[in-house]
Design a protein around this motif. Structure first.
Motif, mmCIF file in Angstrom:
data_model
loop_
_atom_site.group_PDB
_atom_site.id
_atom_site.type_symbol
_atom_site.label_atom_id
_atom_site.label_comp_id
_atom_site.label_asym_id
_atom_site.label_seq_id
_atom_site.Cartn_x
_atom_site.Cartn_y
_atom_site.Cartn_z
ATOM 1 N N UNK A 277 7.809 -18.105 -4.356
ATOM 2 C CA UNK A 277 7.584 -19.161 -5.334
ATOM 3 C C UNK A 277 7.769 -18.670 -6.766
ATOM 4 N N UNK A 278 8.273 -17.454 -6.927
ATOM 5 C CA UNK A 278 8.444 -16.888 -8.264
ATOM 6 C C UNK A 278 9.495 -17.660 -9.058
ATOM 7 N N UNK A 279 9.444 -17.571 -10.387
ATOM 8 C CA UNK A 279 10.443 -18.283 -11.210
ATOM 9 C C UNK A 279 11.830 -17.645 -11.176
ATOM 10 N N UNK A 280 11.935 -16.402 -10.733
ATOM 11 C CA UNK A 280 13.238 -15.748 -10.563
ATOM 12 C C UNK A 280 13.329 -15.293 -9.119
ATOM 13 N N UNK B 20 15.559 -25.337 -7.956
ATOM 14 C CA UNK B 20 16.276 -24.343 -8.746
ATOM 15 C C UNK B 20 16.930 -25.060 -9.922
ATOM 16 N N UNK B 21 16.883 -24.413 -11.084
ATOM 17 C CA UNK B 21 17.459 -24.996 -12.299
ATOM 18 C C UNK B 21 18.674 -24.216 -12.795
ATOM 19 N N UNK B 22 18.743 -22.940 -12.428
ATOM 20 C CA UNK B 22 19.856 -22.099 -12.868
ATOM 21 C C UNK B 22 20.239 -21.161 -11.735
ATOM 22 N N UNK C 112 13.611 -18.578 -17.915
ATOM 23 C CA UNK C 112 12.165 -18.343 -17.910
ATOM 24 C C UNK C 112 11.531 -18.864 -19.196
ATOM 25 N N UNK C 113 12.226 -18.649 -20.320
ATOM 26 C CA UNK C 113 11.703 -19.106 -21.607
ATOM 27 C C UNK C 113 11.616 -20.632 -21.671
ATOM 28 N N UNK C 114 12.487 -21.309 -20.914
ATOM 29 C CA UNK C 114 12.493 -22.772 -20.896
ATOM 30 C C UNK C 114 11.633 -23.336 -19.771
ATOM 31 N N UNK C 115 10.898 -22.473 -19.075
ATOM 32 C CA UNK C 115 10.051 -22.935 -17.975
ATOM 33 C C UNK C 115 10.829 -23.362 -16.753
ATOM 34 N N UNK C 116 12.023 -22.792 -16.571
ATOM 35 C CA UNK C 116 12.875 -23.177 -15.455
ATOM 36 C C UNK C 116 12.969 -22.057 -14.429
ATOM 37 N N UNK C 117 13.443 -22.441 -13.248
ATOM 38 C CA UNK C 117 13.534 -21.496 -12.134
ATOM 39 C C UNK C 117 14.992 -21.085 -11.934
ATOM 40 N N UNK C 118 15.232 -19.783 -11.803
ATOM 41 C CA UNK C 118 16.603 -19.280 -11.662
ATOM 42 C C UNK C 118 16.744 -18.458 -10.397
ATOM 43 N N UNK C 119 17.944 -18.492 -9.828
ATOM 44 C CA UNK C 119 18.295 -17.720 -8.645
ATOM 45 C C UNK C 119 19.414 -16.748 -9.015
ATOM 46 N N UNK C 120 19.346 -15.554 -8.463
ATOM 47 C CA UNK C 120 20.449 -14.588 -8.529
ATOM 48 C C UNK C 120 20.965 -14.386 -7.118
ATOM 49 N N UNK C 121 22.272 -14.568 -6.882
ATOM 50 C CA UNK C 121 22.824 -14.369 -5.544
ATOM 51 C C UNK C 121 23.843 -13.247 -5.550
ATOM 52 N N UNK C 122 23.894 -12.533 -4.434
ATOM 53 C CA UNK C 122 24.835 -11.420 -4.253
ATOM 54 C C UNK C 122 25.323 -11.438 -2.811
ATOM 55 N N UNK C 123 26.441 -10.761 -2.522
ATOM 56 C CA UNK C 123 27.012 -10.850 -1.174
ATOM 57 C C UNK C 123 26.304 -10.023 -0.107
ATOM 58 N N UNK C 124 25.588 -8.968 -0.491
ATOM 59 C CA UNK C 124 24.972 -8.110 0.526
ATOM 60 C C UNK C 124 23.506 -7.867 0.204
ATOM 61 N N UNK C 125 22.718 -7.638 1.258
ATOM 62 C CA UNK C 125 21.275 -7.481 1.095
ATOM 63 C C UNK C 125 20.916 -6.279 0.230
ATOM 64 N N UNK C 126 21.691 -5.201 0.339
ATOM 65 C CA UNK C 126 21.388 -4.011 -0.452
ATOM 66 C C UNK C 126 21.461 -4.320 -1.944
ATOM 67 N N UNK C 127 22.461 -5.105 -2.352
ATOM 68 C CA UNK C 127 22.576 -5.493 -3.757
ATOM 69 C C UNK C 127 21.426 -6.404 -4.169
ATOM 70 N N UNK C 128 21.056 -7.313 -3.275
ATOM 71 C CA UNK C 128 19.926 -8.202 -3.558
ATOM 72 C C UNK C 128 18.664 -7.378 -3.801
ATOM 73 N N UNK C 129 18.454 -6.388 -2.940
ATOM 74 C CA UNK C 129 17.270 -5.540 -3.067
ATOM 75 C C UNK C 129 17.281 -4.763 -4.379
ATOM 76 N N UNK C 130 18.438 -4.177 -4.717
ATOM 77 C CA UNK C 130 18.533 -3.403 -5.955
ATOM 78 C C UNK C 130 18.291 -4.296 -7.169
#
Length: 863
Positions: free
Chosen positions: A121-124, A145-147, A77-95
């Motif tokens: 369209x959010x950066x994270x 996606x950048x990260x 975010x500080x570098x103006x880049x877009x990052x994704x966080x992935x997890x195996x189950x929807x409940x973890x994604x939601x949390x």
């Protein structure tokens, strides 16, 4: 945290204002202000991230990988880049979504789950692994996606889903990857390949000592003595690990006679759960166990029960929790001691020893950072070994007594383990991750839809992955077969042009690409437009929409048939299907015996009996036809079944359905299926098909799920319309908010009342006064009263009909008032006289309290 970053006059971040070291310093200051100190491994990992390297973080549970993930998103975010966080189950994604919203603000965090997209369209972005994998296939290195931070990266080796963890590594060369898990094993091959593809250094942070060290013990005392010893020596909370749900519950019940909790603790628990609704048979068992200080935790439980156990454990109320080995992913149960009841498990095909990865994934849950100075891992000796040792100890030094000992043998099929097995697992490193690459129609269509050099893209997908050469040849044959099928179906077209005349576009194309072959150039393109979330959310939904057109809207079973088509597109709830088949075969055997069919013929006929499959032949024929035009759909399996329909046609409540099929250990599986069916009905069925009967069905199903456990619908609503403040307010509640009053949903409540009356109609049609008496004796209309009333009815009529007309709303008369409804269910007799009916009263307040319609029969009389 973001207020620490420099901003331009416009208010946007000055992405070039901070050097990597400065980004690290800002994050470290934020961590310090929260009263935390970075571990050396966290510092090393974050320095690698801010410097632009890929990172493989394989450190034990409790070493703060989640904080490293937050730092990675901050650096991006500080570098103006877009990052994704992935997890195996929807409940973890939601949390994770809500956790990141709290840190970075709602405007900077989005979520994609396939079911919904929030602030996409959010950066994270938080999403499941499959979401990112499909985007990578569709857009390649142009994916926005950048990260990427991949949590639980050991799923890379999952036989069914591992492809989704591998595809982004193959397809996203511009991306900085952060791969995290406690149990990765040797990752040098993945690290080298990642550096080759991305042109970045790939750092590996591993081999870190746990901040909370583990002590390992092998115990030969009987397990209840082991538990008592651990409690006495202050080693609680204890998680007793089993490899079946039945064994976990049996252990909890066997420990309930021991003194697990003090009187004061029991009183505190009773006060905390006083308002909790234990609405099912398993719930009543759980209530008794919790009041004794014992928890149960496994995937088959209702979500609200699992959450209650987790919350009580977090408050230190439960000293012993008996559960399964599923605690390794996303389960927030703080424990000090892990007690393994076995070192073997049944994996669906055979009994086998635990792998090193499985062992360390479970053992790593012991010891809580910030609470414990050490964690304890105990392996319990096999039961027969413990009993033999105890017998020897009892004999003492008496040689004659020792000779008389009859040693207990291991049970049939037992796969041996002992202390050497345990010590070997302790010292063993997790196995190196094995590639599980797949090629499916949906994957190939996404790649072709990308355009560009399609031939090269497909070639890279098949031959430039992590599989060994022989496996790549197998994938190539698979890909070639799929490609030919796609061409035959007209979904993909191919032609050649001279290299002297570069073709810019082909006929009727929506996307295209080229590749040179000698002096000719192969052009490949899709002939259809794909939806943005192709093959992500209910991939069989397009088939369902086509199949709806095959039904007759005037049919009395139209609404239920629509539901059957929808059910055929959902994943099977295996425990339900198994029990339905068991019951069906039991009924078939009884019928064949009464008909005098010989044993051998019965056994042969029995093989043809399966669970109910409404519209099975029609749907399978339609599916075969549909595949000719949409061959990608062959990646997915159509599965006709009847779960929602079965419950409705039997006029059963959730609890009655669970009891009838003996599914107490699988309540959570059943409820999740019903919730998925409700969501699919809401999202998939077009409004033009929703007649009054279908509206009733959908409302009934939604209210049924909501009253049993509203958390699944709440989870879905949070994903569609997230409310961080409301989420935070309820996050640590012991007792979840009660569902809204049942009677406030008038349409659904009328269906519930109708079902309760129709269930009596069905039993009356079988002249089953005993079962009717069991339902209504409590309110003064028992077996005797039902028997006399039925005798009077059958003196005038030969039978009671139970078809679609008998269930129609026109035969149920309701006189509504503020507190009590008076109802009459008219019976459908063969002559159509409609001159008999069941009279009853519906208590609205009691219904709201119970979460189901409370109907009190007052008579069966002639009109």
């Amino acid at each position: 945290m973001l207020d620490r970053l420099p901003r331009a006059a416009s208010g946007s971040f000055e992405v070039d204002a901070l050097e990597p070291d400065a980004v690290f310093d800002v994050f470290e200051d934020w961590v310090r202000d929260r009263g935390l100190t970075l571990y050396p491994a966290q510092e090393e990992a974050l320095l690698e991230i801010v410097s632009g390297s890929n990172l493989i973080l394989s450190t034990p549970t409790g070493t703060g990988k989640s904080l490293v993930a937050v730092g990675a998103h901050f650096a991006a975010l500080a570098a103006g880049k877009r990052s994704f966080y992935t997890a195996p189950i929807k409940a973890l994604v939601s949390e994770k979504f809500f956790a990141l919203v709290e840190i970075f603000g709602a405007a900077n965090v989005g979520m994609m789950t396939g079911d919904s997209a929030v602030n996409p369209d959010a950066p994270i972005i938080c999403c499941t692994a499959e979401i990112l994998a499909n985007q990578a296939l569709r857009h390649g290195e142009d994916t926005e996606v950048d990260q990427v931070v991949m949590d639980e990266f050991h799923f890379y080796a999952d036989p069914d889903r591992g492809w989704a963890w591998q595809v982004p590594l193959l397809m996203l060369p511009r991306v900085q990857f952060v791969l995290m898990s406690a149990t990765l094993g040797d990752t040098r091959a993945i690290a080298d390949d990642l550096s080759r593809r991305t042109g970045r250094e790939t750092a590996e942070v591993t081999g870190v000592e746990r901040p909370v060290p583990l002590h390992f013990y092998y115990e030969t005392t009987p397990i209840h003595e082991t538990v008592e010893e651990l409690l006495t020596t202050g080693q609680s909370p204890i998680y007793v690990v089993h490899f079946s749900q039945a064994a976990a519950l049996e252990r909890a019940q066997s420990l309930s006679s021991a003194k697990i909790a003090t009187r004061e603790q029991r009183e505190q628990i009773a006060e905390l759960i006083a308002e909790f609704r234990f609405t099912t048979s398993f719930g009543k068992t759980l209530s008794r166990l919790l009041r004794a200080g014992i928890g149960v935790h496994h995937a088959g439980m209702l979500p609200k029960y699992r959450r209650l156990v987790e919350t009580l454990a977090q408050r230190g109320m439960l000293r012993v929790i008996c559960g399964t080995d599923t605690l390794g992913v996303g389960i927030n149960v703080p424990i000090r001691t892990v007690l393994l009841t076995a070192l073997t498990k049944y994996d669906g095909q055979r009994m086998r020893h635990l792998t090193a990865r499985e062992f360390h994934q479970i053992a790593g849950r012991a010891g809580r950072a910030g609470y414990d100075t050490a964690g304890t891992v105990v392996a319990q000796a096999p039961e027969h070994e413990s009993e033999n040792i105890k017998a020897i100890e009892k004999a003492g030094d008496d040689v004659k007594k020792r000779r008389k000992i009859i040693r207990k043998k291991a049970p049939d099929g037992f796969v041996s383990w002992g202390e050497p097995s345990f010590r070997k697992l302790i010292d063993a490193e997790p196995e190196a991750l094995s590639s599980r690459m797949q090629i499916t129609s949906a994957m190939m269509i996404n790649v072709i839809g990308r355009g560009g050099d399609v031939y090269q893209h497909l070639h890279d997908l098949v031959f430039d992955n992590h599989e060994p050469w022989r496996n790549q040849l197998v994938l190539a044959r698979r890909a070639l077969g799929i490609y030919r099928t796609l061409r035959q179906a007209g979904i993909v077209e191919q032609w050649e042009v001279s290299t002297l005349r570069q073709a810019q576009e082909g006929p009727g194309s929506t996307s295209g690409g080229s590749s040179t072959s000698g002096e000719r150039e192969i052009q490949i393109r899709l002939t259809v437009d794909l939806p943005p979330n192709f093959a992500l959310n209910q991939p069989l939904s397009p088939f369902a929409l086509a199949a709806f057109e095959l039904l007759d809207p005037d049919s009395p079973s139209f609404a239920l048939d629509i539901l059957s088509i929808l059910e055929a597109t959902l994943d099977d709830p295996r425990p339900v299907i198994s029990q339905q088949q068991f019951v069906a075969r039991g009924e078939a055997v009884a019928a064949m015996k009464s008909e005098g069919i010989e044993y051998d013929e019965r056994m042969e006929l029995l093989e043809q009996v399966t669970h109910p499959k409404p519209l099975g032949e029609l749907l399978e024929a339609a599916f075969d036809t549909y595949k000719l035009a949409q061959p990608w759909i062959a990646d997915f399996e159509l599965s006709p079944k009847s779960v929602v329909r079965d419950m409705y046609e039997r006029a059963m409540s959730f609890g009655e359905f669970i009891a009838f099929y003996k599914l107490a250990r699988s309540e959570g599986v059943v409820l999740r299926y019903l919730s998925d069916a409700y969501r699919a009905a809401r999202q998939t069925i077009p409004d033009e098909f929703k007649n009054e009967d279908l509206h009733d069905l959908i409302e009934w199903l939604g209210e049924l799920v909501r009253q049993v456990d509203s958390s699944l619908i709440d989870e879905w609503n949070e994903m569609v319309h997230p409310d961080a403040a409301a989420h935070a307010a309820h996050e640590h509640e012991v007792v979840p908010p009660a569902p809204k009053r049942l009677t406030s949903n008038a349409r659904a409540f009328r269906v519930l009342v109708r079902n309760e009356l129709f269930r009596r109609v069905q039993l009356a049609a079988r002249d089953d006064a005993v079962a009717l008496g069991e339902l209504d004796a409590e309110h003064g209309f028992g077996e005797t009263e039902w028997g006399e009333a039925l005798d009077a009815y059958y003196d005038e009529h030969d039978e009671i009909l139970t078809g679609a007309d008998a269930r129609g709303a026109g035969l149920l008369m309701i006189e509504e008032s503020a507190t009590t409804w008076k109802v009459r269910q008219i019976l459908d007799d063969p002559d159509g006289n409609h001159d008999w009916g069941i009279t009853a009263e519906v208590d609205l307040a009691a219904s709201d309290e119970a979460g189901e319609a409370v109907v009190r029969v007052t008579g069966l009389t002639r009109l």
